[in-house]
Structure formats: C-alpha cells, structure tokens
Design a protein around this motif. Structure first.
Motif, mmCIF file in Angstrom:
data_model
loop_
_atom_site.group_PDB
_atom_site.id
_atom_site.type_symbol
_atom_site.label_atom_id
_atom_site.label_comp_id
_atom_site.label_asym_id
_atom_site.label_seq_id
_atom_site.Cartn_x
_atom_site.Cartn_y
_atom_site.Cartn_z
ATOM 1 N N PRO A 3 0.445 1.565 6.869
ATOM 2 C CA PRO A 3 1.081 1.675 8.184
ATOM 3 C C PRO A 3 2.361 2.494 8.121
ATOM 4 C CG PRO A 3 1.477 -0.476 7.251
ATOM 5 C CD PRO A 3 0.596 0.236 6.301
ATOM 6 N N GLU A 5 6.295 3.241 9.599
ATOM 7 C CA GLU A 5 7.411 2.322 9.815
ATOM 8 C C GLU A 5 7.310 1.646 11.172
ATOM 9 O OE1 GLU A 5 8.888 1.628 6.616
ATOM 10 O OE2 GLU A 5 10.068 0.876 8.272
ATOM 11 N N GLN A 7 4.670 1.176 13.011
ATOM 12 C CA GLN A 7 3.549 0.238 13.052
ATOM 13 C C GLN A 7 3.882 -1.051 12.329
ATOM 14 O OE1 GLN A 7 0.551 2.845 11.444
ATOM 15 N NE2 GLN A 7 -0.498 2.882 13.399
ATOM 16 N N ARG A 8 4.604 -0.895 11.229
ATOM 17 C CA ARG A 8 4.980 -2.084 10.455
ATOM 18 C C ARG A 8 5.829 -3.014 11.296
ATOM 19 N NH1 ARG A 8 4.464 -1.541 4.624
ATOM 20 N NH2 ARG A 8 4.733 0.682 4.574
ATOM 21 N N LYS A 9 6.802 -2.410 11.997
ATOM 22 C CA LYS A 9 7.696 -3.227 12.818
ATOM 23 C C LYS A 9 6.945 -3.876 13.963
ATOM 24 C CE LYS A 9 11.982 -0.963 11.683
ATOM 25 N NZ LYS A 9 13.115 -0.171 12.103
ATOM 26 N N SER A 11 3.768 -4.646 14.168
ATOM 27 C CA SER A 11 2.883 -5.730 13.735
ATOM 28 C C SER A 11 3.683 -6.949 13.294
ATOM 29 C CB SER A 11 1.955 -5.259 12.621
ATOM 30 O OG SER A 11 2.656 -5.098 11.424
ATOM 31 N N ARG A 12 4.884 -6.713 12.741
ATOM 32 C CA ARG A 12 5.727 -7.842 12.344
ATOM 33 C C ARG A 12 6.168 -8.638 13.566
ATOM 34 N NH1 ARG A 12 6.291 -11.377 9.084
ATOM 35 N NH2 ARG A 12 8.330 -12.155 8.517
ATOM 36 N N LEU A 31 -0.866 -4.262 1.739
ATOM 37 C CA LEU A 31 0.306 -3.828 2.510
ATOM 38 C C LEU A 31 1.565 -3.900 1.661
ATOM 39 C CD1 LEU A 31 -0.390 -5.455 5.962
ATOM 40 C CD2 LEU A 31 -0.508 -3.056 5.405
ATOM 41 N N GLU A 35 4.601 -0.872 0.303
ATOM 42 C CA GLU A 35 6.048 -0.922 0.527
ATOM 43 C C GLU A 35 6.794 -0.399 -0.692
ATOM 44 O OE1 GLU A 35 7.362 -4.815 1.600
ATOM 45 O OE2 GLU A 35 5.847 -4.951 3.170
ATOM 46 N N ASN B 301 14.115 -5.355 10.089
ATOM 47 C CA ASN B 301 12.657 -5.308 9.997
ATOM 48 C C ASN B 301 11.999 -5.141 11.359
ATOM 49 O OD1 ASN B 301 13.014 -5.767 7.305
ATOM 50 N ND2 ASN B 301 12.518 -7.930 7.400
#
Lengths: 352, 480
Positions: A3, A5, A7-9, A11-12, A31, A35, B301
């Motif tokens: 993913p 950045e 997309q990572r955020k 999905s988090r 995943l 990182e 994050n």
C-alpha cells in the motif's frame, strides 16, 4: 501489492473505527514486511519495458530476472514511461510492487538497446543511469548447453576493474559503481556458506574507440585445491565464462543531490559504526587489575574550600579563642604600659 | 567508503610472473573431483591456520572485523603486498610471500569490501592487451542476442578471464581470512556488519514510537504502566479455571446478561437495566476507539482531522437513525414515483421539486440491475463522468432450457418451494422485518411493505354452520 502511504493511513482509520475487519495474520505479516525496518534485507528489482521494446531487450530483461531471482518482478506489458522525463509512474509502480530497484528496457532509433537502471529511496527515485548495450551474450540462449549455470538465489562475488571507477571529481563512474553494486549484490547477509559461492560478476572499464566502454562478464566458480600449495586450506577458483555478458556505454545519468544522497545513506543509531574506545588512560597490571589514570590541572590548595567537620570546627574555634585571648592580653598589657607612662608623666593614676 | 588508491609499487620479492591460465586449468583438470574443497570438512587445523594467517593479513580488510582492535590501521586503506608502513618489514615480507605462493592471485593486489563480497582492482587496464582491432565483421559473434555491430574493437576474452581469475583468487583468500564457524551445512563465514560501499537504504529508518497521552502522563507522574506486570490469564471463580484476562470468554465477566438484575440504591425501578448496560458498553467502546484514534493521529499514523470527521459523521448517522426512516422518505423522493404524487413544497421538508442526486443514482442502480448487461454497455451522455461499476458482483440468471437434464430434475422442487413461500408467507422472520421497518426500502414506489397497523385478516366468507366445513370420515389415511 504494497500500500501507498495514503492507503495505509486510510485503512488504519477504518480498522480503528471498526468499519473494516483487521486482515488475517498472513496479510499482516506481508504488510509489516513492506514497512521500513531497522536493518534492511536486500532490495527487490522491478523489470519493465518502456514505450517500445525489441525482442532483444525483452531477452535482456529475462536474463536479469534469471540473475536476480527470486527477488525480482518482471512485468510483461509495455509502459508509457520515459524515466528521464517523468518519474511519477515509475515511483508508483515501484511502491506498489515493493521494489526499490528498477530497470526499464526500451529500443528506438535514437537510443538503441537502452536500459535505464535506477533505485528509489522513500518511494522516490534516487539515482538513474542509462546504459546503451552494445553487445549482449545471453546465458540462457547463447552459451551452449554444456555450460554451468549459477543456482537461483546465490550471492555473487563482485569485482570492479579499471582506474576510471575511482575518478570522483570529473566522471559519473564511481556513482555507477555504487549503483551496479546495489543492483547485483543480492540479499544482505551476516553469514555466508563459504563453499556456496558459485559465480562472480566482473565489471571492467576502459577507454576505447573514443568513448569509455564498460564490460560486464559473469563467470561460474568452482573452488579447487591449490595445486601449487597443497598444504593450504584456502581454495583457488576455477572460472568458466557462463554469461550473461554485456558491453555497454554510459549515456545519460541522474544522480541524487548531495542532501538526499546523504539522507538515504543515514543508518539508524543502533547500526552505525561504533567508534572504538581509545583507552589511553587504562592500563592493566600483571595481576590483572585495571588501573585508570586521572589527569588534573594544578590545584591551588590554599584557595580551595574544603569540607568542615566537628573536629576541624573545634580546632578552628580553639584557634579563634586563643587568638582572641592573645589579643585581649596584648590589649591589657598595652593598657598597663600606657597607665605606667601616664603615672610617670603626670604623677597620678589615670582615672576613666 | 572506498578510499583512493595510488599505484602500488612492486615489492622486491614479487617475481613478474605471467599467469598462463590454460596451463593452470590443465593442472586443475588433473585433480579428481574428490579433491575439491566443497567436500572437505572444516577441522580444527583449519582454524589454527586461519588465525595465524589472519593476524598477518588483517590489513587486507578495509573494514574492521567484529573483534579486532586494530583501530589505527583500519582507518586507512591497505592492500596485501604493501601493508602498513608502521608494520615490521618482516611482517610485510611475510604477507608478500603468502601472496606469491598463491600465484593465481596475480600481480595486481585488490582492495575489498567484504560486506558486499566486492573486490576493487584500481589498476589501469592495458587497452593494448584488452582489445583486438576487428578486421571486418566479427563473424562468430553474429549469432548472439545483441551482436556487437557498433563496436570497432573486439574484447580479448582470455585476458579478461585471467584478470578476473586473479581478482577472484584474492577475494576468496580474503573471504577465508574472515572468522569461520562450522555448522551442520558447512563452514559459515561471518561477514563484517559495516557496509564499505555505503549503499543507500530503500526506506528511511523507522521513527521511534511516539508516546500516547497516557504514557506521557504516567511518565510525568511516575505511575507504572503495568505492561509487564499483568499476567495473561486470571483465575475465574465461577468456572474454577484459568481463563484469559481480556477478550472473548474472559475471566470474571460481569457484563453477561443475567436474566434477573437487581435494582440498586438510587436506580429508577422502571428503567431498563439491560438497555442501560448496553448503552454503557457502547459508550465505553466509542471512548476507547476515539482515544486510540487520537493517539494515532498524534503519532502521525493517521491523517490529521480524521477522528473529528469520523465522530461527526457517526453523530449524524445516529441522529438520522433515531429519527427513523422518515427522513429518507421525504428528503429523497422515490425514483419510480410520478411527479405529481411526490410531496409538494408545502408538505414536508423538501427543498426543491427536482429529483436530486440521490434519487437519480437510485434510479440508475435500478435500471442497471434490470438490464441484461448490468449496465456495462449503456450509452453515456456527452460530458457525463465515468460511472462506477455498480453491480460488479451481481450474478446473472442462467438460461435454463426446458429440456436440460438438471432443470428437469430440480424444476418440480423449485416450483414447490416458491409456491410454499407464497402460500405460507415469509413466516415469523418476515413479520419481524416488517415491524422493524426493514422492508420499507422505497427504492421504487412498489417496494413498500410497511407496517400498516393491521393484524392478520379476520374476514370469514362462510358464516354460521357452514363455516365449520363438511364433516368427513376420519380414515387412517386422512389421519396420516
């Protein structure tokens, strides 16, 4: 698919708010591997075709894939990518495929047999070098079937020959050496099986026909006993050319500016080379005792203040008392003297 | 960092020996396969040998090994034959002698970066030996993948091989100088940890973990965080066994729904205690979610502002849900409804007489679903933006011919099923759904199955004695 950045955020956010199920353990492990890590493994390579790629260049990519398997991804479709003009597409593809190294092969009249190799840092292109391949002998097709081939996943020995690799100020060759080392070195390991070494890649640079040519040769290694010194345990290699062989010339380049280059090479504090302690002050006696030596400046003992304790205070007090007594007695004496003088002079005793 | 290397002066002891590789290869050929090093075991003798040669040849490595304390020497670059000027001459000769005995190492010493198994030979290449001027076309090379048409010179492969062999020998000798451990697969060489070529990383190193608000506060106040103190399992009195402290089926679970709940102290006796319990749990969950999100936002994050946005949206949705489905009914006019039946401006909370975006999208969904191609080949208007694939997972009905075997065998069953459904109705499940308001979807005007407040029909056609029905004899067959 690694993913980005964003997309990572996203999905988090979903995971935390409960609107998306946390993926299973296998997906989570993958995943995590995409990182950033403290100590990095080898880089993956992405092999692409540019706008127009000839059959020969496709074979070049297949060869590179064979060399770098299994840490390599070969994409089949042609891409509308011109690396020296627009890096956005390249960066996206390298991020998605989780590959830090890339090679784009293309062929056109102006730049025949063109291979652009490069690397990324933090999902952005760091360095790129364009190589024009003048000669290519493939290990898969051009060397006969009798030839030894290297095993998949083995780490190569590398060698750079020629003085031009060290010319820092005027040429790009030192940077190219660094890029080629990065490209071919494979997995980064702490330990290696000494007898597992099976090939060496040699890069030779020399001026010829007006330009500078770079020759890449790959040899298969067989470790043999030293026939001239049979007592020695150190083996001697028997080299056999197994390909792939490239003769190329360096065309355009794009190196990272010094700030980015420095930032990319910055290792976390835990991994930096520790300065070994220069223990000049420590000595060890024959009895095994470690002695240290302090170096102090000259001290003015008189002007220094010290700690006071009861005995010292008592002594001080006694000294002070003595002094005061002495002073008093002196004063009395003086007074007496003065009284006597007065009497002598005036005949009667002074009365206050 | 690869240091600059000046041209090495040849030591007196080195003989100028031209390595005849062909002869060497012949020598190798004489040795049987059993003599090759791969099959040798690493004995103690080997280690002793290594240690003695290691001390003298330590200056080979550009990078310090993980044990040696040769500080001053390692800060400079050294090659095999030259050694350090500070060394004794005797030691230097020793190193050189070792190199000459290994005649395969050639005359040009290399510098190494053993972390990457890299050898660097920085001597100038002899172009007269390296290249052969081509007379005409290079005939035997025409058959390779990319033939050397644009090259005027041909490379002397033998010369390159010789040079490579010498460098490789030196590299392998240097590799054998590194600390070796024997393992069950074979001799494992420990490579130096530090990278001499300074190859850049692929990603910046991970940032240190940011403290959460509670961690910060606890640190400030000196409160211990209990992270290592708490055990994973706790003894549960009810079942008399060790169960997990948190999660599904946890120990000492008070939140279970007991059938009878006491009214304690100031509680209102007419309040619903189970509802209260559920409310409390919901609020705890929400609070936990919120604080987790805020911590992650602070740590970077999450995108800044997502927590607030999410909470606002949730509030809105809850309010809308509490008001019931009525909002949807009046704010979004149903798609299939003719214009004159729609609620007029005067009645209800409607802003304009237009259909609106929501209504149009609903209509589009319905028409796409009704089409055989599920809307994939629909004509688009000029200037219309790209449509999302709305019915991606939708399965189309298969064509079932009347003479198909599978159809014939299952047809009767399926028809009966449908019939039963019609006759029996949806059953208790359907009633529940209708009462809850799930069936009042309102996509089109014909989707209404709402609770009209009427119970099952009590209409009787036949009245009086006829209502009971005809008396029929109860035979055994009829009972069954």
């Amino acid at each position: 698919m690694a993913p980005t950045e964003q997309q990572r955020k996203a999905s988090r956010t979903k995971e935390l708010s409960g609107s998306k199920k946390v993926p299973n353990a296998r997906v989570q492990r993958y995943l995590k591997s995409t990182e950033s890590k403290l100590k990095e493994d080898g880089k993956n390579t992405l092999l692409l075709k540019g706008i127009k790629a000839s059959e020969a260049m496709s074979r070049v990519l297949q060869e590179l894939r064979a060399l770098q398997a299994p840490r390599v991804k070969l994409l089949n479709k042609k891409n509308q990518i011109v690396p020296f003009e627009d890096q956005q597409s390249l960066e996206f593809l390298s991020t998605k495929n989780d590959c830090a190294l890339f090679a784009v092969a293309s062929h056109n009249k102006k730049r025949p047999n063109n291979l652009v190799i490069g690397r990324t840092f933090d999902h952005q292109v760091l360095d790129m070098a364009e190589l024009g391949i003048l000669r290519f002998k493939s290990s898969l097709r051009d060397y006969g079937g009798q030839v030894f081939k290297k095993r998949i996943g083995t780490k190569p020995l590398l060698m750079f020959q020629g003085d031009l690799w060290q010319q820092y100020s005027t040429t790009d060759y030192p940077n190219l050496q660094n890029l080629l080392t990065d490209f071919y070195r494979g997995q980064v390991v702490d330990k290696i099986l000494a007898t597992g070494i099976d090939h060496i890649i040699v890069f030779t640079i020399a001026p010829a026909q007006g330009t500078v040519l770079i020759h890449q040769r790959t040899y298969h290694i067989q470790l043999k006993k030293n026939p001239k010194d049979l007592s020695s345990k150190i083996p001697v290699p028997l080299l056999q050319p197994c390909g792939p062989d490239f003769d190329f010339v360096l065309r355009r380049t794009m190196w990272a500016d010094s700030d980015l280059a420095k930032a990319a090479r910055r290792q976390p504090a835990e991994l930096r080379k520790k300065k070994t302690e220069k223990n000049k002050n420590k000595t060890t006696t024959i009895f095994g005792e470690t002695m240290g030596r302090l170096h102090l400046e000259k001290q003015n003992v008189e002007k220094m203040g010290g700690r006071k304790n009861k005995a010292l205070r008592r002594a001080e007090k006694a000294a002070a008392d003595q002094e005061s007594m002495a002073v008093e007695s002196e004063l009395d004496r003086e007074k007496e003297e003065m009284g006597r003088e007065f009497k002598r002079e005036f005949g009667f005793v002074e009365q206050d | 960092m690869v240091a600059k290397k000046e041209k090495s002066k040849r030591s007196k002891n080195v003989e100028e020996e031209e390595v005849d590789y062909a002869a060497v290869a012949d020598q190798f050929a004489d040795l049987s396969d059993q003599d090759s090093v791969e099959e040798e075991d690493d004995d103690d003798d080997d280690e002793n040998d290594e240690s003695s040669s290691r001390n003298s040849a330590d200056s080979n490595d550009e990078i310090e090994n993980s044990g040696s304390d040769d500080d001053e020497e390692d800060s400079q670059d050294h090659d095999d034959s030259e050694g350090d000027e500070e060394n004794d001459d005797g030691e230097e000769d020793d190193i050189v002698r070792k190199m000459t005995t290994n005649s395969f190492a050639g005359t040009e010493p290399c510098s190494f970066d053993m972390h990457n198994l890299l050898a660097i030979n920085s001597h100038q290449m002899d172009t007269s030996k390296m290249y052969i001027k081509k007379a005409g076309k290079y005939n035997d090379e025409e058959d390779i993948t990319i033939p050397p048409e644009s090259l005027d010179v041909a490379v002397n492969e033998k010369y390159l091989l010789e040079k490579a062999a010498s460098g490789c020998t030196q590299l392998i000798a240097a590799l054998w100088q590194l600390p070796i451990e024997s393992s069950d697969i074979g001799p494992m060489v420990s490579l130096p940890i530090h990278d001499g070529s300074k190859i850049p990383r692929q990603l910046p190193p991970p940032p240190p973990k940011k403290e959460t608000k509670w961690e910060k506060f606890a640190k400030l106040r000196g409160i211990s965080l209990n992270k290592e103190k708490r055990s994973q399992k706790v003894f549960d009195e009810a079942t008399g066994e060790w169960m997990y402290r948190h999660g599904y089926r946890k120990a000492n679970d008070d939140t279970k729904e007991w059938p009878i709940m006491e009214v304690k102290g100031n509680d209102d006796p007419y309040a619903d205690p189970w509802e209260k319990q559920r409310e409390e749990k919901r609020s705890r969950k929400d609070k936990n979610m919120e604080s987790r999100m805020r911590n992650e936002e602070r740590a970077g994050n999450l995108v800044k502002g997502t927590t607030n946005k999410l909470l606002k949206n949730r509030e809105k949705a809850r309010m809308a849900g509490k008001a019931g489905g009525d909002l949807d009914r009046y704010n979004v006019p149903p798609s299939g409804v003719p214009v004159d039946l729609r609620p007029t401006k005067g009645s209800g909370d409607i802003k304009s007489m237009k259909r609106g975006k929501a209504s149009i999208t609903n209509a589009l969904l319905a028409t796409q679903r009704s089409t055989a191609s599920l809307g994939n080949f629909d004509k688009m208007l000029e200037g219309e933006p790209e449509r999302k694939k709305n019915h991606v997972g939708a399965k189309k009905r298969k064509y079932e011919g009347s003479t198909d075997k599978t159809v014939i065998s299952t047809e009767a069953e399926r028809a009966m099923k449908v019939f039963k459904h019609v006759v029996d109705g949806g059953g208790a499940q359907k009633e529940k759904a209708r009462l809850k308001g799930h069936l009042a979807k309102g996509e089109t005007a014909y989707d209404y199955e709402f609770n009209d407040g009427l119970g099952p029909s009590t209409f009787q056609k036949k009245k009086g004695r006829a209502a009971a029905g005809k008396m029929k004899k109860m035979t055994k067959k009829r009972i069954k």
